[in-house]
Design an enzyme around this catalytic site. Structure first.
Site, PDB file in Angstrom:
ATOM      1  N   THR A  11       1.102  -1.271   0.185  1.00 57.53           N
ATOM      2  CA  THR A  11       0.002  -0.006  -0.153  1.00 57.53           C
ATOM      3  C   THR A  11       0.624   1.502   0.151  1.00 57.53           C
ATOM      4  O   THR A  11       0.924   2.184  -0.895  1.00 57.53           O
ATOM      5  CB  THR A  11      -1.173  -0.126   0.783  1.00 57.53           C
ATOM      6  OG1 THR A  11      -1.736  -0.980   1.467  1.00 57.53           O
ATOM      7  CG2 THR A  11      -0.975   1.062   1.598  1.00 57.53           C
ATOM      8  N   VAL A  12       2.086   1.512   0.501  1.00 59.48           N
ATOM      9  CA  VAL A  12       2.427   2.597   1.280  1.00 59.48           C
ATOM     10  C   VAL A  12       3.902   2.527   0.114  1.00 59.48           C
ATOM     11  O   VAL A  12       4.331   3.831  -0.629  1.00 59.48           O
ATOM     12  CB  VAL A  12       3.353   2.926   2.808  1.00 59.48           C
ATOM     13  CG1 VAL A  12       4.002   3.605   2.549  1.00 59.48           C
ATOM     14  CG2 VAL A  12       1.961   2.134   3.293  1.00 59.48           C
ATOM     15  N   ALA A  31      12.537  20.443  -3.665  1.00 60.54           N
ATOM     16  CA  ALA A  31      13.819  19.707  -2.854  1.00 60.54           C
ATOM     17  C   ALA A  31      14.709  20.131  -3.682  1.00 60.54           C
ATOM     18  O   ALA A  31      16.014  20.542  -3.061  1.00 60.54           O
ATOM     19  CB  ALA A  31      13.402  18.359  -3.565  1.00 60.54           C
ATOM     20  N   LYS A 100       6.546   2.132  12.231  1.00 61.86           N
ATOM     21  CA  LYS A 100       6.259   3.104  13.845  1.00 61.86           C
ATOM     22  C   LYS A 100       6.857   1.675  14.548  1.00 61.86           C
ATOM     23  O   LYS A 100       7.022   1.982  15.844  1.00 61.86           O
ATOM     24  CB  LYS A 100       4.986   3.406  14.141  1.00 61.86           C
ATOM     25  CG  LYS A 100       3.777   2.848  13.936  1.00 61.86           C
ATOM     26  CD  LYS A 100       3.516   2.893  12.304  1.00 61.86           C
ATOM     27  CE  LYS A 100       2.751   2.256  11.685  1.00 61.86           C
ATOM     28  NZ  LYS A 100       1.507   2.544  11.052  1.00 61.86           N
ATOM     29  N   GLY A 129       0.386   8.732   9.711  1.00 61.70           N
ATOM     30  CA  GLY A 129      -0.368   9.066   7.804  1.00 61.70           C
ATOM     31  C   GLY A 129      -0.113  10.714   7.783  1.00 61.70           C
ATOM     32  O   GLY A 129       1.419  10.811   7.538  1.00 61.70           O
ATOM     33  N   LYS A 199       2.830   4.485  18.451  1.00 58.31           N
ATOM     34  CA  LYS A 199       2.861   6.083  17.849  1.00 58.31           C
ATOM     35  C   LYS A 199       2.822   6.699  18.788  1.00 58.31           C
ATOM     36  O   LYS A 199       4.160   8.360  19.058  1.00 58.31           O
ATOM     37  CB  LYS A 199       1.758   6.389  17.404  1.00 58.31           C
ATOM     38  CG  LYS A 199       1.453   5.722  15.717  1.00 58.31           C
ATOM     39  CD  LYS A 199       0.120   5.658  15.164  1.00 58.31           C
ATOM     40  CE  LYS A 199       0.161   5.262  13.947  1.00 58.31           C
ATOM     41  NZ  LYS A 199      -1.120   5.060  13.526  1.00 58.31           N
ATOM     42  N   GLY A 289      -3.132   5.046   4.995  1.00 53.37           N
ATOM     43  CA  GLY A 289      -3.830   5.197   2.820  1.00 53.37           C
ATOM     44  C   GLY A 289      -2.109   5.153   2.690  1.00 53.37           C
ATOM     45  O   GLY A 289      -1.782   6.072   3.159  1.00 53.37           O
TER      46      GLY A 289
HETATM   47  P1  NDP Z   1       1.637  -3.904   2.549  1.00 53.19           P
HETATM   48  O1  NDP Z   1       1.198  -5.143   3.573  1.00 53.19           O
HETATM   49  O2  NDP Z   1       1.326  -3.373   2.309  1.00 53.19           O
HETATM   50  O3  NDP Z   1       2.872  -3.498   2.473  1.00 53.19           O
HETATM   51  C1  NDP Z   1       4.206  -4.548   2.915  1.00 53.19           C
HETATM   52  C2  NDP Z   1       4.980  -4.940   1.152  1.00 53.19           C
HETATM   53  O4  NDP Z   1       6.082  -4.896   1.664  1.00 53.19           O
HETATM   54  C3  NDP Z   1       4.591  -5.492   1.048  1.00 53.19           C
HETATM   55  O5  NDP Z   1       4.145  -5.611  -0.626  1.00 53.19           O
HETATM   56  C4  NDP Z   1       5.382  -7.280   0.961  1.00 53.19           C
HETATM   57  O6  NDP Z   1       5.783  -7.997  -0.391  1.00 53.19           O
HETATM   58  C5  NDP Z   1       7.031  -5.894   0.563  1.00 53.19           C
HETATM   59  N1  NDP Z   1       7.358  -7.549   1.999  1.00 53.19           N
HETATM   60  C6  NDP Z   1       7.907  -7.877   2.754  1.00 53.19           C
HETATM   61  N2  NDP Z   1       8.677  -8.615   3.171  1.00 53.19           N
HETATM   62  C7  NDP Z   1       9.252  -7.907   2.547  1.00 53.19           C
HETATM   63  C8  NDP Z   1      11.492  -8.040   2.726  1.00 53.19           C
HETATM   64  N3  NDP Z   1      12.086  -8.927   3.293  1.00 53.19           N
HETATM   65  N4  NDP Z   1      11.444  -7.380   2.035  1.00 53.19           N
HETATM   66  C9  NDP Z   1      10.960  -6.601   0.433  1.00 53.19           C
HETATM   67  N5  NDP Z   1       9.838  -6.581   0.301  1.00 53.19           N
HETATM   68  C10 NDP Z   1       9.013  -7.019   1.631  1.00 53.19           C
HETATM   69  O7  NDP Z   1       2.305  -3.067   3.797  1.00 53.19           O
HETATM   70  P2  NDP Z   1       1.708  -1.313   3.979  1.00 53.19           P
HETATM   71  O8  NDP Z   1       2.415  -0.900   2.893  1.00 53.19           O
HETATM   72  O9  NDP Z   1       0.236  -1.086   4.386  1.00 53.19           O
HETATM   73  O10 NDP Z   1       2.580  -0.926   5.552  1.00 53.19           O
HETATM   74  C11 NDP Z   1       3.829  -0.886   4.806  1.00 53.19           C
HETATM   75  C12 NDP Z   1       4.198  -0.140   5.835  1.00 53.19           C
HETATM   76  O11 NDP Z   1       3.851   1.186   6.595  1.00 53.19           O
HETATM   77  C13 NDP Z   1       3.947  -0.493   7.973  1.00 53.19           C
HETATM   78  O12 NDP Z   1       5.032  -0.569   9.174  1.00 53.19           O
HETATM   79  C14 NDP Z   1       3.339   0.074   7.870  1.00 53.19           C
HETATM   80  O13 NDP Z   1       3.401  -0.338   9.833  1.00 53.19           O
HETATM   81  C15 NDP Z   1       2.802   1.485   7.985  1.00 53.19           C
HETATM   82  N6  NDP Z   1       2.219   2.469   7.592  1.00 53.19           N
HETATM   83  C16 NDP Z   1       0.878   2.050   7.008  1.00 53.19           C
HETATM   84  C17 NDP Z   1      -0.102   3.200   6.695  1.00 53.19           C
HETATM   85  C18 NDP Z   1      -1.076   2.231   5.762  1.00 53.19           C
HETATM   86  O14 NDP Z   1      -2.471   3.421   5.718  1.00 53.19           O
HETATM   87  N7  NDP Z   1      -1.521   1.365   4.708  1.00 53.19           N
HETATM   88  C19 NDP Z   1       0.033   4.567   6.996  1.00 53.19           C
HETATM   89  C20 NDP Z   1       1.411   4.685   7.676  1.00 53.19           C
HETATM   90  C21 NDP Z   1       2.334   3.547   7.986  1.00 53.19           C
HETATM   91  P3  NDP Z   1       4.220  -8.846  -0.663  1.00 53.19           P
HETATM   92  O15 NDP Z   1       3.780  -8.183  -1.475  1.00 53.19           O
HETATM   93  O16 NDP Z   1       5.636  -9.804  -1.591  1.00 53.19           O
HETATM   94  O17 NDP Z   1       3.396  -9.393   0.085  1.00 53.19           O
HETATM   95  N1  HSE Z   2      -2.978   1.141  10.650  1.00 58.47           N
HETATM   96  C1  HSE Z   2      -2.512   1.935  10.763  1.00 58.47           C
HETATM   97  C2  HSE Z   2      -3.213   2.737  11.031  1.00 58.47           C
HETATM   98  C3  HSE Z   2      -1.642   2.661   9.556  1.00 58.47           C
HETATM   99  O1  HSE Z   2      -5.000   2.605  10.706  1.00 58.47           O
HETATM  100  O2  HSE Z   2      -3.330   4.102  11.788  1.00 58.47           O
HETATM  101  C4  HSE Z   2      -1.295   4.544   9.910  1.00 58.47           C
HETATM  102  O3  HSE Z   2      -0.130   4.063  10.950  1.00 58.47           O
END
Ligand code: NDP
Ligand code: HSE
Length: 336
Positions: A11-12, A31, A100, A129, A199, A289
């Site tokens: 997602t991110v 930048a 986090k 976020g 957080k 998101g």
């Molecule tokens: P997702 O599960 O959507 O994405 C994580 C990605 O990391 C997946 O595509 C996964 O691959 C990949 N991954 C896992 N292990 C590895 C590895 N060893 N090497 C390379 N890639 C890897 O998570 P999010 O994007 O939602 O969240 C990512 C981070 O951001 C987390 O720490 C979350 O807490 C933080 N965050 C998320 C927010 C949100 O709104 N979703 C908001 C703020 C922070 P694969 O596709 O193969 O599973």
């Molecule tokens: N899972 C977290 C939330 C993502 O719902 O707030 C953002 O940090």
């Protein structure tokens, strides 16, 4: 031209790649240089993606690419991102993250490494976020001793409470939060309050300069809630900073009708920060998101490119902050 890499393409990570592609001019203007995407670290190749040609499963290629000046991490969890962070900083590259869990657990070590190698370590997206809170504490409030914070720091649980208030079931709301990409890989971190506690721990570490363990923060989630009381029950993270430690708690609270938190609905986050004297500020924004979070990550990328050195505003060390239990009279004193 500055080249960056993304680690994790969910997602991110996907949001970062798309926003970087779509906002080239704004990013370059802010930048002071064009920013291009040099590589994406993935676990499994995604052949259908328009970014497939940039993907690699081998971090060494990123680590050794001298043209890549920074890694933006969005993998999640602690162990793999921690290894990537250490290797990135030791390679003399900046490291920015939305993670986090990583920052709460290993932030003090990453600060020390970033300082040693004089490279940026930034994490605006890790709390709230798309809501700015790390930078305001680091910069705008740097002349003020902060003694009380309270707010809604988890979008998933806030979204679920808002959906329940509209008459939808808890289970429907959880599924929708997952479909929208708000929830953690294991959504119990959201609904049990653990994500909010992480957080809050990061905010407290920044305020006090000491490591705060999220496990020491009394944490109650929303799973047992049957009634949202017309949208006034909120999962609040609260902390009052004292000379001998901090009172801190994450729990569902019936907020006052005129509380700023009553207006924070759905995927929004909000936080009030009280400083010494009568300095009180409040921050609001979309708490999760792809694009809101990516915008916070890219704000760190812009800062790191403008100022490609370590900065120790609000860094913290390994000394542990003592977390004290709230008393009833203090809970009454600190209205939300
Ligand atoms: P997702 O599960 O959507 O994405 C994580 C990605 O990391 C997946 O595509 C996964 O691959 C990949 N991954 C896992 N292990 C590895 C590895 N060893 N090497 C390379 N890639 C890897 O998570 P999010 O994007 O939602 O969240 C990512 C981070 O951001 C987390 O720490 C979350 O807490 C933080 N965050 C998320 C927010 C949100 O709104 N979703 C908001 C703020 C922070 P694969 O596709 O193969 O599973
Ligand atoms: N899972 C977290 C939330 C993502 O719902 O707030 C953002 O940090």
């Amino acid at each position: 031209m500055k080249k960056i890499a993304i680690a994790g393409f969910g997602t991110v990570g996907g949001g970062i790649a798309h926003l970087l592609r779509d906002n080239q001019k704004v990013l370059a203007d802010n930048a002071g240089e064009n920013i291009s995407l040099g590589a994406i670290l993935v676990r499994t190749m995604k052949a259908d993606s328009e970014f497939a040609h940039l993907m690699t499963t081998d971090f060494t290629t990123i680590e050794q690419d001298e043209d890549i000046c920074l890694v933006a991490e969005a993998i999640g969890g602690v162990d793999v991102p921690f290894e990537i962070a250490c290797r990135t900083l030791k390679a003399g590259k900046g490291f920015v993250t939305a993670n986090k869990a990583l920052v709460a657990e290993k932030g003090h070590i990453l600060h020390a490494l970033a300082k040693e190698h004089n490279v940026p370590f930034l994490f605006e997206a890790a709390v709230g976020g798309g809501m700015p809170i790390i930078r305001p504490i680091r910069t705008s409030l740097s002349s003020t001793g902060i003694n009380y914070v309270y707010g809604i720091l988890n979008a998933t649980s806030n979204f679920i409470l808002s959906e329940m208030d509209k008459g939808n079931t808890y289970d429907q709301a959880v599924k929708e939060a997952q479909a929208r990409g708000y929830a953690e890989a294991d959504p119990s971190a959201d609904v049990d309050g653990i994500d909010s506690a992480r957080k809050l721990a990061i905010i407290l570490a920044m305020i006090t300069g000491k490591k705060t363990s999220p496990d020491d923060i009394r944490t109650v989630g929303i799973t047992a809630l049957k009634d949202t009381c017309g949208g006034r029950v909120k999962l609040l993270a609260r902390a009052a900073v004292k000379d001998d430690g901090v009172h801190a708690e994450v729990s569902p609270v019936l907020v006052d009708e005129d509380s700023l938190m009553t207006c924070v609905k759905s995927d929004r986050n909000g936080i009030v920060v009280r400083g010494e004297g009568s300095v009180e500020t409040a921050y609001f924004g979309v708490g999760a998101g792809a694009i809101p979070t990516a915008s916070a990550v890219l704000s760190d990328v812009v800062e790191a490119i403008r100022r490609p050195v370590y900065s120790d505003e609000c860094a913290w060390g390994a000394e542990e902050l003592k977390v004290l239990p709230w008393t009833d009279s203090e809970l009454a004193e600190y209205r939300s």
